[in-house]
Design a protein around this motif. Structure first.
Motif, PDB file in Angstrom:
ATOM      1  N   PRO A   1       0.986  -1.277  -0.007  1.00 43.92           N
ATOM      2  CA  PRO A   1       0.061  -0.094  -0.132  1.00 43.92           C
ATOM      3  C   PRO A   1       0.928   1.275   0.075  1.00 43.92           C
ATOM      4  O   PRO A   1       1.898   1.183   0.603  1.00 43.92           O
ATOM      5  CB  PRO A   1      -0.807  -0.081   1.387  1.00 43.92           C
ATOM      6  CG  PRO A   1       0.149  -0.780   2.355  1.00 43.92           C
ATOM      7  CD  PRO A   1       0.700  -1.897   1.457  1.00 43.92           C
ATOM      8  N   PHE A   2       0.320   2.342  -0.904  1.00 44.26           N
ATOM      9  CA  PHE A   2       1.055   3.463  -0.610  1.00 44.26           C
ATOM     10  C   PHE A   2       0.066   4.546  -0.647  1.00 44.26           C
ATOM     11  O   PHE A   2      -1.184   4.465  -0.616  1.00 44.26           O
ATOM     12  CB  PHE A   2       2.004   3.762  -1.696  1.00 44.26           C
ATOM     13  CG  PHE A   2       1.494   3.901  -3.000  1.00 44.26           C
ATOM     14  CD1 PHE A   2       0.995   2.809  -3.771  1.00 44.26           C
ATOM     15  CD2 PHE A   2       1.233   5.296  -3.638  1.00 44.26           C
ATOM     16  CE1 PHE A   2       0.533   2.806  -4.980  1.00 44.26           C
ATOM     17  CE2 PHE A   2       0.578   5.119  -4.950  1.00 44.26           C
ATOM     18  CZ  PHE A   2       0.253   3.959  -5.665  1.00 44.26           C
ATOM     19  N   GLY A   3       0.249   5.823  -0.659  1.00 46.49           N
ATOM     20  CA  GLY A   3      -0.631   7.155  -0.588  1.00 46.49           C
ATOM     21  C   GLY A   3      -1.174   7.141   0.821  1.00 46.49           C
ATOM     22  O   GLY A   3      -0.883   6.655   1.610  1.00 46.49           O
ATOM     23  N   SER A   4      -2.379   7.744   0.581  1.00 51.37           N
ATOM     24  CA  SER A   4      -2.901   8.443   2.063  1.00 51.37           C
ATOM     25  C   SER A   4      -3.254   7.188   3.164  1.00 51.37           C
ATOM     26  O   SER A   4      -3.576   7.452   4.135  1.00 51.37           O
ATOM     27  CB  SER A   4      -4.028   9.398   1.729  1.00 51.37           C
ATOM     28  OG  SER A   4      -5.249   8.573   1.069  1.00 51.37           O
ATOM     29  N   SER A   5      -3.456   6.057   2.639  1.00 53.10           N
ATOM     30  CA  SER A   5      -3.662   4.843   3.521  1.00 53.10           C
ATOM     31  C   SER A   5      -2.469   4.650   4.490  1.00 53.10           C
ATOM     32  O   SER A   5      -2.582   4.219   5.542  1.00 53.10           O
ATOM     33  CB  SER A   5      -3.961   3.552   3.012  1.00 53.10           C
ATOM     34  OG  SER A   5      -5.043   3.651   1.674  1.00 53.10           O
TER      35      SER A   5
ATOM     36  N   LEU B   1      -7.590  13.728  -8.556  1.00 52.44           N
ATOM     37  CA  LEU B   1      -7.770  13.448  -9.936  1.00 52.44           C
ATOM     38  C   LEU B   1      -6.214  13.118 -10.559  1.00 52.44           C
ATOM     39  O   LEU B   1      -5.952  13.640 -11.398  1.00 52.44           O
ATOM     40  CB  LEU B   1      -8.111  14.673 -10.631  1.00 52.44           C
ATOM     41  CG  LEU B   1      -9.607  15.285 -10.016  1.00 52.44           C
ATOM     42  CD1 LEU B   1      -9.750  16.781 -10.439  1.00 52.44           C
ATOM     43  CD2 LEU B   1     -10.570  14.463 -11.153  1.00 52.44           C
ATOM     44  N   PHE B   2      -5.799  12.170  -9.857  1.00 52.00           N
ATOM     45  CA  PHE B   2      -4.316  11.856  -9.990  1.00 52.00           C
ATOM     46  C   PHE B   2      -4.476  11.215 -11.541  1.00 52.00           C
ATOM     47  O   PHE B   2      -5.470  10.423 -12.144  1.00 52.00           O
ATOM     48  CB  PHE B   2      -3.969  10.453  -9.207  1.00 52.00           C
ATOM     49  CG  PHE B   2      -2.637   9.856  -9.762  1.00 52.00           C
ATOM     50  CD1 PHE B   2      -2.369   8.687  -9.299  1.00 52.00           C
ATOM     51  CD2 PHE B   2      -1.644  10.934  -9.957  1.00 52.00           C
ATOM     52  CE1 PHE B   2      -1.169   8.077  -9.430  1.00 52.00           C
ATOM     53  CE2 PHE B   2      -0.585  10.491 -10.075  1.00 52.00           C
ATOM     54  CZ  PHE B   2       0.036   9.188  -9.879  1.00 52.00           C
ATOM     55  N   GLY B   3      -3.732  11.992 -12.498  1.00 48.16           N
ATOM     56  CA  GLY B   3      -3.681  11.706 -13.756  1.00 48.16           C
ATOM     57  C   GLY B   3      -4.659  12.613 -14.665  1.00 48.16           C
ATOM     58  O   GLY B   3      -4.599  12.245 -16.046  1.00 48.16           O
TER      59      GLY B   3
ATOM     60  N   GLN C   1       8.473  21.024  -8.264  1.00 46.80           N
ATOM     61  CA  GLN C   1       9.226  19.808  -8.649  1.00 46.80           C
ATOM     62  C   GLN C   1       8.883  18.687  -7.572  1.00 46.80           C
ATOM     63  O   GLN C   1       8.983  18.986  -6.359  1.00 46.80           O
ATOM     64  CB  GLN C   1      10.718  20.384  -8.671  1.00 46.80           C
ATOM     65  CG  GLN C   1      11.799  19.240  -9.375  1.00 46.80           C
ATOM     66  CD  GLN C   1      13.196  19.905  -8.728  1.00 46.80           C
ATOM     67  OE1 GLN C   1      13.443  20.332  -7.868  1.00 46.80           O
ATOM     68  NE2 GLN C   1      13.953  19.605  -9.844  1.00 46.80           N
ATOM     69  N   ASP C   2       8.932  17.549  -8.159  1.00 44.27           N
ATOM     70  CA  ASP C   2       8.852  16.458  -7.169  1.00 44.27           C
ATOM     71  C   ASP C   2      10.256  16.173  -6.500  1.00 44.27           C
ATOM     72  O   ASP C   2      11.275  16.503  -7.019  1.00 44.27           O
ATOM     73  CB  ASP C   2       8.616  15.249  -8.201  1.00 44.27           C
ATOM     74  CG  ASP C   2       8.651  13.785  -7.127  1.00 44.27           C
ATOM     75  OD1 ASP C   2       7.449  13.611  -6.665  1.00 44.27           O
ATOM     76  OD2 ASP C   2       9.342  13.349  -6.844  1.00 44.27           O
ATOM     77  N   PRO C   3      10.267  15.924  -5.018  1.00 47.33           N
ATOM     78  CA  PRO C   3      11.576  16.094  -4.408  1.00 47.33           C
ATOM     79  C   PRO C   3      12.548  14.931  -4.769  1.00 47.33           C
ATOM     80  O   PRO C   3      13.591  14.976  -4.779  1.00 47.33           O
ATOM     81  CB  PRO C   3      11.055  15.587  -2.943  1.00 47.33           C
ATOM     82  CG  PRO C   3       9.663  14.992  -3.006  1.00 47.33           C
ATOM     83  CD  PRO C   3       8.959  15.586  -4.377  1.00 47.33           C
TER      84      PRO C   3
HETATM   85  P1  ATP Z   1      -5.790  11.192  -1.466  1.00 45.22           P
HETATM   86  O1  ATP Z   1      -6.206   9.576  -2.107  1.00 45.22           O
HETATM   87  O2  ATP Z   1      -6.511  11.069  -0.098  1.00 45.22           O
HETATM   88  O3  ATP Z   1      -6.340  12.091  -2.279  1.00 45.22           O
HETATM   89  P2  ATP Z   1      -3.159  10.291  -1.643  1.00 45.22           P
HETATM   90  O4  ATP Z   1      -1.822  11.108  -1.162  1.00 45.22           O
HETATM   91  O5  ATP Z   1      -3.389   9.091  -1.558  1.00 45.22           O
HETATM   92  O6  ATP Z   1      -4.553  11.211  -1.272  1.00 45.22           O
HETATM   93  P3  ATP Z   1      -3.451   9.929  -4.535  1.00 45.22           P
HETATM   94  O7  ATP Z   1      -3.948  10.992  -5.532  1.00 45.22           O
HETATM   95  O8  ATP Z   1      -4.229   8.841  -4.511  1.00 45.22           O
HETATM   96  O9  ATP Z   1      -3.151  10.887  -3.108  1.00 45.22           O
HETATM   97  O10 ATP Z   1      -1.817   9.592  -5.146  1.00 45.22           O
HETATM   98  C1  ATP Z   1      -1.592   8.335  -4.421  1.00 45.22           C
HETATM   99  C2  ATP Z   1       0.142   8.569  -4.332  1.00 45.22           C
HETATM  100  O11 ATP Z   1       0.486   8.684  -5.562  1.00 45.22           O
HETATM  101  C3  ATP Z   1       0.644   9.709  -3.590  1.00 45.22           C
HETATM  102  O12 ATP Z   1       0.682   9.829  -2.120  1.00 45.22           O
HETATM  103  C4  ATP Z   1       2.058  10.004  -4.233  1.00 45.22           C
HETATM  104  O13 ATP Z   1       2.874   9.020  -3.572  1.00 45.22           O
HETATM  105  C5  ATP Z   1       1.723   9.448  -5.534  1.00 45.22           C
HETATM  106  N1  ATP Z   1       1.323  10.694  -6.271  1.00 45.22           N
HETATM  107  C6  ATP Z   1       0.106  11.299  -6.497  1.00 45.22           C
HETATM  108  N2  ATP Z   1       0.279  12.136  -7.399  1.00 45.22           N
HETATM  109  C7  ATP Z   1       1.454  12.273  -7.875  1.00 45.22           C
HETATM  110  C8  ATP Z   1       2.034  13.184  -8.631  1.00 45.22           C
HETATM  111  N3  ATP Z   1       1.437  14.042  -9.506  1.00 45.22           N
HETATM  112  N4  ATP Z   1       3.463  13.082  -8.820  1.00 45.22           N
HETATM  113  C9  ATP Z   1       4.020  12.037  -8.154  1.00 45.22           C
HETATM  114  N5  ATP Z   1       3.392  11.150  -7.323  1.00 45.22           N
HETATM  115  C10 ATP Z   1       2.133  11.335  -7.288  1.00 45.22           C
END
Ligand code: ATP
Ligand code: MG
Length: 636
Positions: A63-67, A217-219, A337-339
């Protein structure tokens, strides 16, 4: 299923506590996962792992992201990464026939590949969408309780989407997103590095959601995503004095050799243990940090540099564009910029409109944070603190267009004036100079007609200055200023077919009150194609003497554009607008005052005014700075 927290419920709860800091920490508690939600997610991950191990031997689901990054919100999506690296190796060695296997190993592999669908695909040569199709099939057919499975292969990071029926939980599975694992650990690291990080990020994320600035809105889509917003908060915390968070470069230096991590060629090294960091010497409260966050970004020029968390500064575009990372970086109105993946702009999807709304929402929030309603609990049971911050922006706020200018130029090339400090000495004097500059630029550089609205202007010098010494200095400077501001008369006015402009009443008006308003008319689209015209004008053939004064040059550019336009359309006004300039005090005395310019288009001006305003946002601050830093005596 757990109900999502409604804004009303949140307001009810957070109004009860005593101060904004307490509101913020209560907010974290109300939003984060309950224990049962955490358990449910853990169980789901386990279930996925079991099923995928059957079909993709030695695969790992992570798992990654907000979980897991410390910013969980009940009901947020479940981001999963399916690591098939070991499965690839497994498949490769299973295919190697010329290498005899130990008997035991061979039987194990046979029994495992019975269930395996690996015989259908070669993981090394298959494309990402092909593998995702297979993952989707497994999910659909073999994971109980999962439905709405869908491959989204067009996103920057393709995923398989799914929904868990019973809990309503939605999730994504990706297979080529190892960097997200690193940045998730980085977010987690920062939340543990300082206890103010979580409450601040929760507050900013929720505020942005309520203002319609952020969405998941990832993507795709023009809004900021939560990851980008979080990085913006981190950057802000890095730039406090003293910093709340270290830079990413400092974190690398603090790491041991064993912690070196490189993913897809990018250095993702930072220490494993946040406890190894020195505690921050910064003592600001969450309440004041949040107010400062809005103050910093209300006038931040996102387009002119690239925000770097590695170095905790804005990298100038000119240098950055020449770097390797810069050449692939997708520039936009917000450059963040991404870190780790340094060529990636995490806010590349943000459009002009969202960027503008971000700035305006920050302005409204910053203004509200200066009020007592933010800082103090209401004794009459009214909404206070965070509650009003979270109310969606008012429609009037959307109409207003503001440009903020420093009261004094950043470059202190003012000769004998430079010892002046605007917050201690003559703010009105500087205000007059800025106003003179704005008026000059609108009229002479951009060829608008402007008349000063006398409203609010007093002749009462006393009201500005009661100190005789200041009065004297002010008079001297004012004289210098009026001498300096005598620009050549507007040649255009004498020409046939020129706008029937009212003769500008004020060459460079010197406001004597704390606000001044101009009523303006724009005649030509002087913001279009300036670069090309500037190149033509400043070439050695057309301008052998090379115009040295940038203001003069810009005036010539506008003039050339106006002339071209005159050949194709009648000279009618394009649109009208008013500009109201005001001094904004810098808050609690730590910050320099600013001049805010409030632009209001005349009714029904539509898109053309918006174009003009966008252009002004970049152009005006530069030109005013130029105006102020040219010594009056150097101007003709
Ligand atoms: P939430 O789901 O509550 O909106 P989140 O942190 O999980 O928050 P997501 O959009 O689901 O956000 O993205 C999941 C993960 O993907 C992020 O935590 C990050 O690690 C990665 N991510 C999201 N957007 C980008 C991006 N624009 N560039 C690089 N990595 C990203
Ligand atoms: Mg997520």
């Amino acid at each position: 299923r757990r109900e999502q927290l409604s804004p009303e419920k949140l307001a009810q709860n957070i109004c009860q506590v005593d101060d904004v800091d307490a509101q913020m920490s209560l907010m974290v508690q109300l939003f984060e996962f309950s224990e049962s939600e955490q358990r449910l997610r853990d169980l789901l991950v386990k279930l996925f792992q079991e099923v995928f191990s059957e079909f993709f031997p030695e695969s790992v689901i992570l798992p990654f992201g907000s979980s897991v990054n410390g910013f969980s919100v009940s009901g947020c999506d479940l981001d999963l990464f399916l690591d098939l690296e070991k499965t690839k190796n497994f498949q490769a060695s299973a295919k190697t026939t010329d290498k005899p296997l130990a008997e035991e190993e061979a039987t194990e592999m046979e029994s495992r590949s019975e269930d395996s669908i690996l015989s259908d695909i070669d993981l090394v040569t298959a494309t990402v969408p092909e593998i995702l199709d297979l993952v989707a099939t497994v999910l659909q057919k073999c994971v109980p309780g999962v439905h709405h499975v869908q491959v989204v292969s067009t996103a920057r990071r393709p995923v398989v989407k799914f929904c868990h029926k019973e809990s309503g939980l939605r999730g994504d599975i990706s297979i080529n997103n190892k960097l997200a694992l690193c940045n998730t650990r980085f977010l987690q690291f920062c939340t543990e590095a300082d206890e103010r990080v979580r409450p601040l990020v929760y507050a900013v994320r929720y505020w942005a959601k309520q203002q319609g600035l952020a969405g998941n809105l990832f993507g795709g889509g023009p809004l900021l995503n939560n990851y980008a917003l979080t990085l913006l908060v981190f950057f802000f915390l890095q730039t406090r004095s003293p910093p709340v968070l270290p830079t990413v470069a400092q974190l690398k230096d603090l790491s041991d050799d064993g912690e070196l991590t490189v993913v897809d060629g990018w250095d993702c090294t930072f220490p494993k243990d946040p406890a190894s960091l020195q505690p921050s010497g910064n003592t600001e409260s969450c309440c004041s940090l949040l107010a400062e966050f809005f103050r910093v970004f209300e006038s931040y020029n996102f387009a002119s540099g690239v925000i770097s968390l590695r170095e905790s500064r804005s990298l100038p575009l000119s240098d950055f564009l020449l770097s390797d990372a810069g050449q692939k970086f997708k520039m936009g109105p917000v450059n963040l910029q991404d870190p780790f993946e340094l060529s990636h702009n995490v806010a590349a999807n943000v459009n002009e409109k969202t960027a503008l709304r971000l700035q305006r929402s920050c302005q409204d929030a910053a203004k509200y944070c200066r009020s007592l309603q933010y800082q103090r609990k209401s004794s009459k049971g009214k909404n206070w603190g965070l509650v009003r911050l979270f109310q969606p922006g008012s429609p009037q706020a959307a109409e207003r267009q503001v440009i903020l200018l420093p009261l004094m130029p950043a470059t202190q090339s003012l000769g004998s004036h430079s010892e002046l400090h605007p917050s201690r000495d003559f703010p009105q004097l500087w205000f007059r100079r800025v106003c003179a500059g704005v008026s000059f630029i609108l009229q002479h550089v951009l060829k608008c007609s402007c008349s000063e609205n006398s409203q609010g202007l007093g002749d009462d010098r006393e009201s500005l200055s009661s100190d005789p010494e200041e009065e004297e200095q002010l008079n001297t400077r004012t004289e210098q200023l009026s001498v300096g501001s005598k620009r050549p008369p507007d040649v255009e006015d004498a020409e046939l077919g020129s706008p029937p402009a009212k003769k500008p009443r004020t060459e460079c008006s010197l406001p004597e009150a704390e606000s001044v308003t101009w009523d303006c008319t724009a005649w030509h689209r002087v913001w279009l194609g300036r670069r090309r015209v500037r190149r033509q004008i400043s070439s050695p053939e057309t301008d052998p003497k090379r115009t040295a004064d940038p203001l003069e040059l810009e005036g010539k550019v506008s003039e050339a554009i106006s002339q071209q336009e005159r050949q194709t359309r009648p000279v009618d006004p394009l649109f009208g607008f008013t500009v109201c300039a005001m001094i904004r005090d810098g808050g609690s005395g730590e910050h320099d005052p600013q001049v805010s310019l409030n632009f209001t288009p005349h009714p029904e001006q539509g898109a053309v005014f918006q174009d003009f305003f966008h252009f002004l946002q970049g152009f005006l601050p530069r030109m005013v700075e130029q105006y102020l830093t040219t010594k009056p005596s150097d101007r003709h």
